[in-house]
Scaffold this active site. Structure first.
Site, PDB file in Angstrom:
ATOM      1  CG  ASN A   1      -1.903   1.116   1.207  1.00 54.57           C
ATOM      2  OD1 ASN A   1      -1.682   2.135   0.550  1.00 54.57           O
ATOM      3  ND2 ASN A   1      -3.003   0.949   1.907  1.00 54.57           N
ATOM      4  CB  ILE A   2       1.969   3.666  -2.615  1.00 49.79           C
ATOM      5  CG1 ILE A   2       0.642   4.282  -3.055  1.00 49.79           C
ATOM      6  CG2 ILE A   2       2.460   2.632  -3.614  1.00 49.79           C
ATOM      7  CD1 ILE A   2       0.802   5.260  -4.215  1.00 49.79           C
TER       8      ILE A   2
ATOM      9  NE  ARG B   1     -17.148  13.732 -11.678  1.00 51.12           N
ATOM     10  CZ  ARG B   1     -17.832  13.099 -12.602  1.00 51.12           C
ATOM     11  NH1 ARG B   1     -19.079  12.783 -12.388  1.00 51.12           N
ATOM     12  NH2 ARG B   1     -17.258  12.774 -13.741  1.00 51.12           N
TER      13      ARG B   1
ATOM     14  CE1 TYR C   1      -9.617  10.215 -10.367  1.00 52.84           C
ATOM     15  CE2 TYR C   1     -10.914  11.403 -12.000  1.00 52.84           C
ATOM     16  CZ  TYR C   1     -10.002  10.412 -11.680  1.00 52.84           C
ATOM     17  OH  TYR C   1      -9.495   9.621 -12.681  1.00 52.84           O
TER      18      TYR C   1
ATOM     19  CE1 TYR D   1     -21.989   7.820  -9.890  1.00 46.76           C
ATOM     20  CE2 TYR D   1     -23.506   9.151 -11.162  1.00 46.76           C
ATOM     21  CZ  TYR D   1     -22.528   8.181 -11.107  1.00 46.76           C
ATOM     22  OH  TYR D   1     -22.093   7.586 -12.262  1.00 46.76           O
TER      23      TYR D   1
ATOM     24  CG  ASP E   1     -21.826  13.900 -15.727  1.00 47.63           C
ATOM     25  OD1 ASP E   1     -20.622  13.575 -15.809  1.00 47.63           O
ATOM     26  OD2 ASP E   1     -22.746  13.194 -16.171  1.00 47.63           O
TER      27      ASP E   1
HETATM   28  N1  LIG Z   1      -9.980   3.649 -16.970  1.00 46.43           N
HETATM   29  C1  LIG Z   1     -10.133   4.880 -17.413  1.00 46.43           C
HETATM   30  O1  LIG Z   1     -10.831   5.128 -18.379  1.00 46.43           O
HETATM   31  C2  LIG Z   1      -9.433   6.033 -16.762  1.00 46.43           C
HETATM   32  C3  LIG Z   1      -9.846   7.319 -17.126  1.00 46.43           C
HETATM   33  C4  LIG Z   1      -9.219   8.416 -16.559  1.00 46.43           C
HETATM   34  C5  LIG Z   1      -8.156   8.232 -15.701  1.00 46.43           C
HETATM   35  N2  LIG Z   1      -7.756   6.981 -15.367  1.00 46.43           N
HETATM   36  C6  LIG Z   1      -6.623   6.858 -14.421  1.00 46.43           C
HETATM   37  O2  LIG Z   1      -5.830   5.723 -14.745  1.00 46.43           O
HETATM   38  C7  LIG Z   1      -5.367   5.096 -13.552  1.00 46.43           C
HETATM   39  C8  LIG Z   1      -5.748   3.623 -13.535  1.00 46.43           C
HETATM   40  O3  LIG Z   1      -7.148   3.504 -13.689  1.00 46.43           O
HETATM   41  P1  LIG Z   1      -7.904   2.097 -13.722  1.00 46.43           P
HETATM   42  O4  LIG Z   1      -9.110   2.315 -14.550  1.00 46.43           O
HETATM   43  O5  LIG Z   1      -6.965   1.025 -14.055  1.00 46.43           O
HETATM   44  O6  LIG Z   1      -8.374   1.990 -12.195  1.00 46.43           O
HETATM   45  P2  LIG Z   1      -8.329   0.753 -11.188  1.00 46.43           P
HETATM   46  O7  LIG Z   1      -9.071   1.169  -9.980  1.00 46.43           O
HETATM   47  O8  LIG Z   1      -8.764  -0.471 -11.884  1.00 46.43           O
HETATM   48  O9  LIG Z   1      -6.782   0.614 -10.851  1.00 46.43           O
HETATM   49  C9  LIG Z   1      -6.117   1.346  -9.843  1.00 46.43           C
HETATM   50  C10 LIG Z   1      -5.271   0.373  -9.057  1.00 46.43           C
HETATM   51  O10 LIG Z   1      -4.511   1.116  -8.101  1.00 46.43           O
HETATM   52  C11 LIG Z   1      -4.455   0.355  -6.915  1.00 46.43           C
HETATM   53  N3  LIG Z   1      -4.221   1.256  -5.780  1.00 46.43           N
HETATM   54  C12 LIG Z   1      -4.994   2.295  -5.375  1.00 46.43           C
HETATM   55  N4  LIG Z   1      -4.475   2.838  -4.262  1.00 46.43           N
HETATM   56  C13 LIG Z   1      -3.363   2.133  -3.974  1.00 46.43           C
HETATM   57  C14 LIG Z   1      -2.405   2.223  -2.923  1.00 46.43           C
HETATM   58  N5  LIG Z   1      -2.519   3.122  -1.953  1.00 46.43           N
HETATM   59  N6  LIG Z   1      -1.378   1.354  -2.917  1.00 46.43           N
HETATM   60  C15 LIG Z   1      -1.264   0.405  -3.895  1.00 46.43           C
HETATM   61  N7  LIG Z   1      -2.140   0.267  -4.904  1.00 46.43           N
HETATM   62  C16 LIG Z   1      -3.186   1.126  -4.934  1.00 46.43           C
HETATM   63  C17 LIG Z   1      -5.845  -0.295  -6.820  1.00 46.43           C
HETATM   64  O11 LIG Z   1      -5.815  -1.422  -5.945  1.00 46.43           O
HETATM   65  C18 LIG Z   1      -6.116  -0.650  -8.271  1.00 46.43           C
HETATM   66  O12 LIG Z   1      -5.715  -1.967  -8.551  1.00 46.43           O
HETATM   67  C19 LIG Z   1      -5.943   5.932 -12.406  1.00 46.43           C
HETATM   68  O13 LIG Z   1      -4.977   6.844 -11.986  1.00 46.43           O
HETATM   69  C20 LIG Z   1      -7.109   6.666 -13.013  1.00 46.43           C
HETATM   70  O14 LIG Z   1      -7.364   7.885 -12.349  1.00 46.43           O
HETATM   71  C21 LIG Z   1      -8.379   5.877 -15.864  1.00 46.43           C
HETATM   72  O1  LIG Z   2     -25.422   3.309 -14.100  1.00 43.66           O
HETATM   73  C1  LIG Z   2     -24.933   4.388 -14.552  1.00 43.66           C
HETATM   74  C2  LIG Z   2     -23.586   4.784 -14.346  1.00 43.66           C
HETATM   75  C3  LIG Z   2     -23.130   5.982 -14.889  1.00 43.66           C
HETATM   76  N1  LIG Z   2     -23.972   6.764 -15.617  1.00 43.66           N
HETATM   77  C4  LIG Z   2     -23.473   8.023 -16.248  1.00 43.66           C
HETATM   78  O2  LIG Z   2     -22.529   7.649 -17.233  1.00 43.66           O
HETATM   79  C5  LIG Z   2     -21.517   8.651 -17.413  1.00 43.66           C
HETATM   80  C6  LIG Z   2     -20.140   8.007 -17.330  1.00 43.66           C
HETATM   81  O3  LIG Z   2     -19.941   7.504 -16.028  1.00 43.66           O
HETATM   82  P1  LIG Z   2     -18.597   6.739 -15.564  1.00 43.66           P
HETATM   83  O4  LIG Z   2     -18.023   5.918 -16.623  1.00 43.66           O
HETATM   84  O5  LIG Z   2     -18.945   6.040 -14.323  1.00 43.66           O
HETATM   85  O6  LIG Z   2     -17.584   7.906 -15.208  1.00 43.66           O
HETATM   86  P2  LIG Z   2     -17.194   9.304 -15.831  1.00 43.66           P
HETATM   87  O7  LIG Z   2     -17.004   9.217 -17.299  1.00 43.66           O
HETATM   88  O8  LIG Z   2     -18.176  10.340 -15.399  1.00 43.66           O
HETATM   89  O9  LIG Z   2     -15.834   9.572 -15.074  1.00 43.66           O
HETATM   90  C7  LIG Z   2     -14.688   8.796 -15.314  1.00 43.66           C
HETATM   91  O10 LIG Z   2     -14.003   9.364 -16.425  1.00 43.66           O
HETATM   92  C8  LIG Z   2     -12.669   9.033 -16.359  1.00 43.66           C
HETATM   93  C9  LIG Z   2     -12.366   8.742 -14.890  1.00 43.66           C
HETATM   94  O11 LIG Z   2     -11.397   9.703 -14.514  1.00 43.66           O
HETATM   95  C10 LIG Z   2     -11.734   7.439 -14.563  1.00 43.66           C
HETATM   96  O12 LIG Z   2     -12.407   6.404 -15.199  1.00 43.66           O
HETATM   97  C11 LIG Z   2     -13.703   8.799 -14.197  1.00 43.66           C
HETATM   98  O13 LIG Z   2     -13.770   9.896 -13.372  1.00 43.66           O
HETATM   99  C12 LIG Z   2     -21.825   9.701 -16.363  1.00 43.66           C
HETATM  100  O14 LIG Z   2     -22.556  10.727 -16.985  1.00 43.66           O
HETATM  101  C13 LIG Z   2     -22.702   8.986 -15.347  1.00 43.66           C
HETATM  102  O15 LIG Z   2     -23.590   9.878 -14.711  1.00 43.66           O
HETATM  103  C14 LIG Z   2     -25.295   6.368 -15.829  1.00 43.66           C
HETATM  104  O16 LIG Z   2     -26.087   7.068 -16.482  1.00 43.66           O
HETATM  105  N2  LIG Z   2     -25.739   5.194 -15.286  1.00 43.66           N
END
Ligand SMILES: NC(=O)c1ccc[n+]([C@@H]2O[C@H](COP(=O)([O-])OP(=O)(O)OC[C@H]3O[C@@H](n4cnc5c(N)ncnc54)[C@H](O)[C@@H]3O)[C@@H](O)[C@H]2O)c1
Ligand SMILES: O=c1ccn([C@@H]2O[C@H](COP(=O)(O)OP(=O)(O)O[C@H]3OC[C@](O)(CO)[C@H]3O)[C@@H](O)[C@H]2O)c(=O)[nH]1
EC number: 4.1.1.35
Length: 388
Positions: A75-76, A181, A184, A330, A336
């Site tokens: 855990n970082i 919201r 983050y 939520y 949003d």
């Molecule tokens: N998936 C997307 O579309 C998306 C979009 C925007 C940003 N991101 C960014 O990309 C990164 C990865 O996203 P993801 O979708 O794979 O999410 P995820 O939640 O699947 O992966 C994050 C991982 O980080 C680990 N983690 C969190 N806190 C930790 C800690 N304190 N110590 C050790 N491990 C820890 C979690 O256990 C998890 O496995 C994130 O920084 C997220 O903000 C992802």
């Molecule tokens: O049951 C549901 C769940 C969500 N919504 C709506 O869908 C839009 C997208 O939601 P989601 O994929 O959960 O997240 P966001 O796109 O809003 O945010 C993500 O974008 C990138 C990231 O940083 C990491 O993945 C994250 O913050 C949204 O409009 C929800 O309201 C729904 O209608 N029904």
């Protein structure tokens, strides 16, 4: 099997490197580990608190890549081994974060600590030890579009200047502080600024990635199956859960928000190009998304319903969606992003990357995976009598 003679974009042989990947056990991390094991000779020090999503890469120990991946359950937030791992590596990739919107307004402190405070030592160790850093930020740093503030009937709303998101030009527009919201996005923005400043003042070699809704297999969890029953994952897993349980898909505030979705496998190609081409990637912030895959959330629900019926062979519900307010779904403090179209100029110029997979195709392969992985478990969970 990986060949030792892979070439970078400038024709030079890529030397195998050691990568400290923090958050390697998550959705993106698991796909990146898979790619690195299958197609490169790089070594991965995989750091996470969970390893379920990369178990198939760690076991059995007879995999051809077994000596190139090590899992460190750390855990970082509080573990002195982190600096040692960063020192051992040539490159650190930080993916660790709380990144599900349901947490941003309900657990704002955990969200801010995870996305800013916990990332600080990672940046510091990289900077002090002259190690390269690829940090995962988010498209949410852009917040709302300028266009969303124009009058509803303004023709300027159709002008891309007011909605296409550019790394080096678009402002970051968040809601008021009570709209938690944005906890983050704001934490991600500040860590981006800190990394950028470390680059400017202390020559940190960095790349910042802004993912635009990467989706695919292993994203998040299915509530009650491999995650908490009351948990709210991101939209792909929410809608998958509804489809698997034959429930209507919940549209938050009418499902009018717009998103562009990119297939995880396309996006991972972009990350590999960053890893392998430091000269082209260092000092840059990259949007990584698919501008051609834009839909409203309502359209996404409709398409997922259609694709799921095709891959599962099950008929769709007569009423496939239901509207729900964001407050109900939520809680207080939700807000949003209205529209998220990435500008692709910088990633095109530096790395020549373009996404390939259409929304229909990526949903077809992802929902095939969801059905294969979860349908039976859901059937059994539904059949189980509830304890009185
Ligand atoms: N998936 C997307 O579309 C998306 C979009 C925007 C940003 N991101 C960014 O990309 C990164 C990865 O996203 P993801 O979708 O794979 O999410 P995820 O939640 O699947 O992966 C994050 C991982 O980080 C680990 N983690 C969190 N806190 C930790 C800690 N304190 N110590 C050790 N491990 C820890 C979690 O256990 C998890 O496995 C994130 O920084 C997220 O903000 C992802
Ligand atoms: O049951 C549901 C769940 C969500 N919504 C709506 O869908 C839009 C997208 O939601 P989601 O994929 O959960 O997240 P966001 O796109 O809003 O945010 C993500 O974008 C990138 C990231 O940083 C990491 O993945 C994250 O913050 C949204 O409009 C929800 O309201 C729904 O209608 N029904």
């Amino acid at each position: 099997m990986a060949s030792a003679a892979r070439l970078d974009l400038d024709g030079y042989a890529i030397k195998p490197m050691t990568i400290c990947m923090i958050g390697a056990g998550g959705f993106i991390g698991s796909h990146l580990c898979e790619k690195l094991m299958a197609e490169t000779m790089h070594k991965v020090l995989a750091v996470d608190v969970y390893s379920d999503k990369i178990k198939h890469l760690l076991e059995p120990a007879t995999h051809p890549w077994s000596d190139r991946i090590q899992f460190h359950r750390i855990n970082i937030k509080h573990d002195s081994r982190l600096e040692g791992l960063i020192k051992m590596a040539d490159l650190t990739i930080n993916l660790a974060a709380i990144c599900t919107p349901a947490d941003y307004n309900t657990r704002p402190l955990d969200t801010i600590y995870s996305n800013f405070i916990d990332a600080l030592p990672v940046v510091k160790y990289c900077s002090e030890n002259n190690k390269r850093l690829i940090h995962f930020s988010t498209c949410e740093v852009y917040g709302k579009t300028i266009g969303s503030f124009l009058p509803k009937d303004s023709p300027l709303r159709e002008d891309p200047t007011y909605y296409v998101l550019k790394e080096d030009a678009s402002p970051c527009i968040f809601g008021s502080i009570e709209k938690q919201r944005w906890s983050y996005a704001c934490a991600k923005q500040l860590i981006e600024r800190l990394i950028y400043a470390e680059g400017a003042e202390n020559d940190l070699e960095f790349t910042i990635v802004r993912p635009f809704n990467w989706i695919g297999p292993r994203m998040d969890f299915i509530p009650g199956i491999d995650g908490p029953s009351e948990g709210v994952p991101r939209v792909l897993a929410c809608f998958s859960n509804n489809l698997l349980r034959h429930e209507p898909l919940k549209l938050v505030d009418g499902g009018q928000s717009q998103r562009t979705f990119v297939y995880i496998k396309d996006a991972i190609e972009a990350v590999l190009l960053m890893i392998d081409n430091p000269v082209r990637a260092n000092g840059h912030i990259f949007n990584v998304g698919n501008p051609n895959n834009e839909v409203t959330v309502r359209q996404l629900a409709e398409m997922m319903t259609e694709v799921y019926a095709k891959v599962s062979g099950e008929p769709s519900l007569e009423v496939p969606t239901v509207d729900v307010s964001s407050k109900e779904f939520y809680g207080e403090g939700y807000d949003d992003s209205d529209k998220r179209i990435p500008d692709m100029t910088i990633i095109n110029r530096q790395l020549g990357w373009n996404p390939k997979t259409s929304l229909w195709d990526l949903l077809e392969s992802t929902l095939t995976y969801q059905h294969r992985t979860y349908a039976e478990a859901i059937k059994q969970a539904i059949a189980k009598p509830v304890a009185s």
